[in-house]
Design a protein around this motif. Structure first.
Motif, short mmCIF file in Angstrom:
data_model
loop_
_atom_site.label_atom_id
_atom_site.label_comp_id
_atom_site.label_asym_id
_atom_site.label_seq_id
_atom_site.Cartn_x
_atom_site.Cartn_y
_atom_site.Cartn_z
N THR A 34 0.82 -1.21 0.00
CA THR A 34 0.00 0.00 0.00
C THR A 34 0.86 1.26 0.00
OG1 THR A 34 -0.09 0.23 2.41
CG2 THR A 34 -1.68 -1.28 1.38
N ALA A 36 0.75 3.72 2.03
CA ALA A 36 1.19 4.00 3.40
C ALA A 36 2.41 3.14 3.76
CB ALA A 36 0.04 3.73 4.38
N GLN A 37 2.39 1.90 3.33
CA GLN A 37 3.54 1.03 3.61
C GLN A 37 4.79 1.50 2.87
OE1 GLN A 37 1.76 -2.70 2.37
NE2 GLN A 37 1.31 -3.31 4.50
N GLU A 39 5.52 4.59 2.04
CA GLU A 39 6.03 5.80 2.68
C GLU A 39 6.71 5.50 4.01
OE1 GLU A 39 6.41 8.89 1.45
OE2 GLU A 39 5.82 7.75 -0.33
N ALA A 40 6.16 4.58 4.78
CA ALA A 40 6.78 4.21 6.05
C ALA A 40 8.14 3.55 5.80
CB ALA A 40 5.87 3.27 6.83
#
Length: 221
Positions: A34, A36-37, A39-40
């Motif tokens: 995803t 979000a994953q 970016e983290a």
């Protein structure tokens, strides 16, 4: 740690007697999917500065079959690893941003082949990299070593490299646990060797010519 007195590569029998490589377990391996994953993971990688790096491709067996890899790219930190399938715009953008970053040093074995496939498939040029085959030669090892032999010589451990996993289908939609372990620990082993040799200390041997000097050599596992 090895010294510069001309260490000898251990035999297969000697490697088989070594304790297993203390690699990452599945709970420390993250398959990114995803935004979000991504970016983290990008933040964690940028903070780490030095990362283990490798790629995996589905093998070709039929005559005339064209290679279409890489299908998987892996980035390893000292406490965790990130696995990315080369599929979709977000994944490809993430991979390209990391491999082309001057602020993140990519550590690996035989990076010349990874450079070629990433350039062909993604148009990505690997920057800020250390090919450990070259670094080990500077330490007095004349043979060009692959990950398994280097882990044995530098760490005194046995890196498991199953041929059945190496030649498995890396293009599959759902990677198997054994594939995740293999991919993550290939990259993690490179990082472990890098730190064991104190190569993170300045002056850091980061240069494009690492590829040129390794072109004529064949890695020995």
């Amino acid at each position: 740690m090895i010294d510069a007195t001309g260490p000898q590569r251990p035999t297969r029998e000697e490697i088989a007697q070594l304790p297993p490589f203390a690699g990452l377990t599945l709970d420390r391996i993250h398959l990114l999917k995803t935004p979000a994953q991504f970016e983290a993971a990008r933040g964690a990688i940028q903070r780490a500065a030095f990362i283990g790096f490798d790629t995996e491709s589905k093998p070709t067996f039929a005559k005339g079959e064209l290679a279409s890899g890489p299908h998987v790219v892996q980035f390893a930190l000292r406490e965790q690893a990130f696995i990315v399938r080369v599929d979709g715009e977000a994944a490809c953008e993430f991979i390209k941003s990391i491999v082309e970053s001057d602020a993140v040093v990519k550590i690996g074995f035989g990076l010349k082949s990874d450079r070629a496939v990433l350039l062909s498939k993604l148009g990505a040029r690997i920057r800020a990299m250390v090919d450990l085959a070259d670094a080990l030669r500077r330490k007095g090892i004349r043979q060009t070593l692959g990950a398994k032999a280097a882990v044995a010589m530098v760490l005194g451990q046995r890196l498991q490299k199953s041929r059945s996993v190496t030649t498995s289908n890396w293009a599959r939609q759902a990677l198997l646990p054994k594939q995740l372990l293999y991919a993550a620990n290939d990259a993690y082993a490179a990082l472990a060797v890098f730190y064991a040799l104190d190569l993170h200390q300045p002056p850091l041997p980061v240069a494009d010519e690492t590829f040129e000097s390794a072109e004529a050599a064949t890695p020995v596992e």
